[in-house]
Design a protein around this motif. Structure first.
Motif, PDB file in Angstrom:
ATOM      1  N   SER A  77       0.817  -1.220   0.000  1.00 25.96           N
ATOM      2  CA  SER A  77       0.000   0.000   0.000  1.00 25.96           C
ATOM      3  C   SER A  77       0.851   1.270   0.000  1.00 25.96           C
ATOM      4  O   SER A  77       0.432   2.292  -0.557  1.00 25.96           O
ATOM      5  CB  SER A  77      -0.939   0.000   1.205  1.00 25.96           C
ATOM      6  N   THR A 148      -6.499 -10.028  -6.376  1.00 32.29           N
ATOM      7  CA  THR A 148      -6.641 -10.944  -5.250  1.00 32.29           C
ATOM      8  C   THR A 148      -8.084 -11.096  -4.778  1.00 32.29           C
ATOM      9  O   THR A 148      -8.497 -12.185  -4.380  1.00 32.29           O
ATOM     10  CB  THR A 148      -5.786 -10.394  -4.080  1.00 32.29           C
ATOM     11  N   ASP A 167       1.841  -4.001  -9.964  1.00 34.92           N
ATOM     12  CA  ASP A 167       1.654  -4.538  -8.621  1.00 34.92           C
ATOM     13  C   ASP A 167       1.472  -6.047  -8.801  1.00 34.92           C
ATOM     14  O   ASP A 167       0.473  -6.491  -9.342  1.00 34.92           O
ATOM     15  CB  ASP A 167       0.406  -3.902  -7.993  1.00 34.92           C
ATOM     16  N   LYS A 191       1.763 -12.666   0.169  1.00 36.52           N
ATOM     17  CA  LYS A 191       0.849 -13.458  -0.641  1.00 36.52           C
ATOM     18  C   LYS A 191       1.551 -14.686  -1.229  1.00 36.52           C
ATOM     19  O   LYS A 191       0.928 -15.702  -1.412  1.00 36.52           O
ATOM     20  CB  LYS A 191       0.250 -12.620  -1.771  1.00 36.52           C
TER      21      LYS A 191
HETATM   22  C1  LIG Z   1      -2.690  -7.524  -0.516  1.00 39.65           C
HETATM   23  C2  LIG Z   1      -2.495  -6.646  -1.683  1.00 39.65           C
HETATM   24  C3  LIG Z   1      -2.039  -5.325  -1.558  1.00 39.65           C
HETATM   25  C4  LIG Z   1      -1.814  -4.661  -0.209  1.00 39.65           C
HETATM   26  O1  LIG Z   1      -0.713  -5.161   0.423  1.00 39.65           O
HETATM   27  P1  LIG Z   1      -0.253  -4.587   1.858  1.00 39.65           P
HETATM   28  O2  LIG Z   1       1.117  -5.159   1.977  1.00 39.65           O
HETATM   29  O3  LIG Z   1      -1.214  -5.118   2.853  1.00 39.65           O
HETATM   30  O4  LIG Z   1      -0.263  -3.114   1.787  1.00 39.65           O
HETATM   31  C5  LIG Z   1      -1.818  -4.599  -2.710  1.00 39.65           C
HETATM   32  N1  LIG Z   1      -2.035  -5.132  -3.922  1.00 39.65           N
HETATM   33  C6  LIG Z   1      -2.495  -6.402  -4.086  1.00 39.65           C
HETATM   34  C7  LIG Z   1      -2.703  -6.925  -5.456  1.00 39.65           C
HETATM   35  C8  LIG Z   1      -2.726  -7.192  -2.967  1.00 39.65           C
HETATM   36  O5  LIG Z   1      -3.173  -8.445  -3.129  1.00 39.65           O
END
Ligand SMILES: *Cc1c(COP(=O)(O)O)cnc(C)c1O
Length: 358
Positions: A77, A148, A167, A191
């Motif tokens: 984020s 996600t 991302d 993830k």
């Molecule tokens: C989980 C997620 C985020 C946010 O990640 P944080 O580390 O919690 O800020 C951003 N982009 C995607 C695609 C995600 O799955």
């Protein structure tokens, strides 16, 4: 010990080997007589972990020499802001494929001119927009390769006339990536490559240094390139576990082999969703994610949602509740999710079908 079939979306299942190595290093790090969280990050033992981690990233994803690999804090984020801070001068374009993409766009809008080039908001982000043109006057074009929450994924590395920023929080290391098509790739580790607390950034050297704004020291990628991701104290434990996770992936046979297994796992579950009259998938078929499989009760069976959730829980399934914004079910099949867990979920769906089919 209780065995859970862990389908959590993040933080999520990690390889047992990585967890066990981390436990050992918590007790005694490489024979130093100290825990990995007690040693100096300036020690040569810690320096070796940073080097190993970077080397694994470069090897597993075939990252060319003109790219840097960084490990930072702040979550994916905070990268939403970093990207705009370091790259936005005149105009940025975003592919709006879900909540994360929207949040990334919001941060860019706070700093300058940023627009959605295409969006799938009209159908609750259940597909990936197609047929749009990336304008050539953009500083960069931002995509979210795997959504996600909605279970959609961009399966190909696209050609972009401007710097492509991605991302890849939830599909990094799940498939081979042609790094040369991207200027910058980032994501949270939690993830697919490690625990929460560390972010990876893969950045091409020559895209930086082109904006006129003042960039706060900690938000400037160049600070962290110069500091070897140790300008300030790095999230040592998260980086350690990430390193162990990547070692496991290398021993498994690397990203190419993992991709094959991920395709098999996803096909098993999607086949069951398509076959089983009680369930229906929510993402457009051609855009279905290999990582996050989203489905709901089929029309006529909606009243069974809570019952299936309880039934699945009773069989050891964890984390299959869909994101609060979409409901239904979501099974996340990240790299470390074993085939046996996918089969256990399928068995569960079939048993439930026998109980309830009309
Ligand atoms: C989980 C997620 C985020 C946010 O990640 P944080 O580390 O919690 O800020 C951003 N982009 C995607 C695609 C995600 O799955």
């Amino acid at each position: 010990m209780k065995i859970a079939h862990n389908f959590n979306a993040g933080p999520c299942v990690l390889p047992k080997e990585a967890i066990n190595n981390a436990i050992e290093a918590l007790k005694d790090f490489n024979g130093t007589g100290m825990s990995v969280i007690e040693v100096s990050h300036r020690s040569k033992e810690w320096g070796a972990v940073m080097d190993e981690c970077r080397a694994l990233w470069k090897e597993l994803l075939h990252i060319p020499d003109n790219y840097h690999v960084l490990f930072l804090g702040g979550g994916a984020s905070l990268q939403f802001l970093y990207v705009a801070m370091n790259l936005l001068e005149n105009k940025a374009g975003y592919l709006e494929t879900g909540v994360w993409a929207k949040k990334a766009l919001k941060e860019a809008k706070g700093l300058g001119n940023a627009v959605a080039i295409a969006s799938s908001a009209d159908k609750t982000y259940s597909y990936i927009p197609k047929g749009y043109t990336i304008p050539t006057d953009l500083d960069y074009f931002h995509i979210t390769t795997n959504n996600t929450i909605y279970g959609t994924e961009i399966h190909e590395d696209m050609d972009s006339p401007v710097t492509l920023v991605a991302d890849m929080s939830s599909d990094i290391m799940s498939r081979p990536v042609d790094i040369t098509k991207y200027g910058l790739i980032y994501g949270g580790a939690q993830k697919n490559v490690g625990p929460a607390g560390v972010v990876f950034v893969i950045v091409k050297e020559d895209i930086l240094g082109k904006v006129s704004r003042y960039i706060p020291t900690m938000l400037d990628y160049r600070t962290h390139i110069e500091g070897g991701s140790m300008f300030n104290t790095p999230p040592v434990f998260s980086i350690y576990v990430m390193t162990q996770t990547l070692k496991w992936l290398k021993e498994f046979g690397g990203v190419e082999k993992m991709y094959k297994r991920n395709q098999e796992k996803a096909a098993m579950l999607y086949n069951e969703i398509d076959r089983n009259p009680l369930f229906v998938g929510t993402a457009a078929k051609e855009d279905r994610s290999l990582m996050n499989v989203c489905f709901v009760m089929a029309p006529g069976y909606e009243n069974l949602q809570d019952e299936f959730m309880d039934f699945a829980k009773g069989k050891g399934m964890v984390g299959i509740k869909g994101h609060r914004s979409v409901g239904g079910f979501r099974a996340s099949l990240y790299n470390a999710c074993p085939v046996e867990s996918v089969q256990a979920l399928i068995d569960c769906m079939q048993e439930f079908e026998k109980k309830h089919s009309k």
